[in-house]
Motif scaffolding. Structure first.
Motif, PDB file in Angstrom:
ATOM      1  N   GLU A 145       0.813  -1.210   0.000  1.00 10.72           N
ATOM      2  CA  GLU A 145       0.000   0.000   0.000  1.00 10.72           C
ATOM      3  C   GLU A 145       0.852   1.269   0.000  1.00 10.72           C
ATOM      4  N   LEU A 146       2.100   1.146  -0.430  1.00 10.55           N
ATOM      5  CA  LEU A 146       2.952   2.321  -0.580  1.00 10.55           C
ATOM      6  C   LEU A 146       2.542   3.088  -1.837  1.00 10.55           C
ATOM      7  N   PRO A 147       2.750   4.417  -1.854  1.00 13.23           N
ATOM      8  CA  PRO A 147       2.457   5.190  -3.068  1.00 13.23           C
ATOM      9  C   PRO A 147       3.298   4.693  -4.240  1.00 13.23           C
ATOM     10  N   ARG A 148       2.723   4.734  -5.425  1.00  7.27           N
ATOM     11  CA  ARG A 148       3.439   4.244  -6.602  1.00  7.27           C
ATOM     12  C   ARG A 148       4.695   5.069  -6.879  1.00  7.27           C
ATOM     13  N   THR A 149       4.646   6.349  -6.547  1.00  8.47           N
ATOM     14  CA  THR A 149       5.830   7.184  -6.749  1.00  8.47           C
ATOM     15  C   THR A 149       6.988   6.696  -5.886  1.00  8.47           C
ATOM     16  N   ARG A 150       6.692   6.260  -4.669  1.00 11.80           N
ATOM     17  CA  ARG A 150       7.763   5.768  -3.799  1.00 11.80           C
ATOM     18  C   ARG A 150       8.257   4.408  -4.280  1.00 11.80           C
ATOM     19  N   LEU A 154      12.064   3.394  -5.344  1.00  5.74           N
ATOM     20  CA  LEU A 154      12.776   2.262  -4.765  1.00  5.74           C
ATOM     21  C   LEU A 154      13.298   1.333  -5.856  1.00  5.74           C
ATOM     22  N   MET A 155      12.511   1.143  -6.903  1.00  5.44           N
ATOM     23  CA  MET A 155      12.949   0.299  -8.008  1.00  5.44           C
ATOM     24  C   MET A 155      14.067   0.984  -8.797  1.00  5.44           C
ATOM     25  N   ASP A 156      13.947   2.292  -9.005  1.00  3.79           N
ATOM     26  CA  ASP A 156      15.010   3.038  -9.689  1.00  3.79           C
ATOM     27  C   ASP A 156      16.338   2.902  -8.959  1.00  3.79           C
ATOM     28  N   ASP A 157      16.270   2.896  -7.626  1.00  4.22           N
ATOM     29  CA  ASP A 157      17.476   2.851  -6.793  1.00  4.22           C
ATOM     30  C   ASP A 157      18.024   1.442  -6.605  1.00  4.22           C
TER      31      ASP A 157
END
Length: 226
Positions: A145-150, A154-157
């Motif tokens: 349920e984390l925001p998609r932007t976060r 996290l995936m980018d990093d």
């Protein structure tokens, strides 16, 4: 056929072990592999425990396993004893409950692929990767349920989580052997780029294609790694 999964029948129920690279031998172009997994999964009833120790692999193979586990009529308890990285982290999201060993790790990152062709082919590959990333985030969002932007950041990093961090973010429910469900914030471990790249490269032929037919065959068999 060598598989990356095996079943163990125990007194407390069936246990599924997912070890090694997902679809290490074959998946794409081989209907027997997903069919065999489903046959093994549905061979019996009742709750199951899924132990995961995998660096990831083919994202579409992981997606099929995720869907099969999500639709399984019994409870699915996921236990991560080593690493659930890349595509294996997607499979972990299918657990009714997700437990991690205190010495285990989870890693999420952007999907990768290899493409051959002109600038138009490269643009199509980029668009495909964007859509695949969105589909992967659907599984992460449903559980955390984390925001998609976060999640996207996290995936980018290329983020690594120890067990407590995974629980803190909602990727896991509990740390095994401790019963901790709401740990203090923890620091993620460093990303091991060489390990992920080596896993990625193992999915492709060691020799370059010799002609247009080989190029097309390679293109048709491109494997996405998440």
């Amino acid at each position: 056929m060598r598989t990356f999964w095996n079943w163990e029948n125990r007194e407390d129920g069936r246990t599924l072990h997912l070890d090694g690279v997902i679809a290490e031998e074959t998946w794409f172009g081989d209907e027997v592999t997903p069919a065999a997994f489903k046959e093994d999964l549905m061979a019996d009833k009742g709750d199951i425990t899924v132990w995961i120790n995998s660096p990831g692999g083919d994202v579409f193979a992981a997606s099929q396993i995720y869907n099969m586990l999500m639709e399984y009529p019994g409870q699915v308890t996921v236990k991560i004893d080593g690493v659930a990285a890349s595509a294996a982290s997607v499979i972990a999201m299918a657990g009714t409950k997700v437990l991690m060993s205190p010495v285990s790790m989870m890693m999420i990152h952007n999907p990768m692929t290899m493409a051959i062709g002109d600038s138009s082919e490269m643009k199509r590959a980029m668009e495909m990767l964007r859509e695949v990333k969105e589909s992967i985030m659907n599984a992460y969002e449903l559980r955390t349920e984390l925001p998609r932007t976060r999640l996207a950041k996290l995936m980018d990093d290329e983020s690594w989580f120890n067990a407590k961090k995974a629980v803190e973010l909602g990727f896991a429910d509990e740390v095994l052997f401790t019963g901790e469900e709401s740990p203090e914030p923890a620091v993620s471990m460093l990303y091991n780029q060489s390990a992920v790249v080596n896993t990625f490269l193992k999915q492709f032929p060691s020799a370059p294609p010799d002609n247009d037919t080989d190029v097309q065959a390679l293109y048709d068999r491109l494997r996405l790694l998440q």
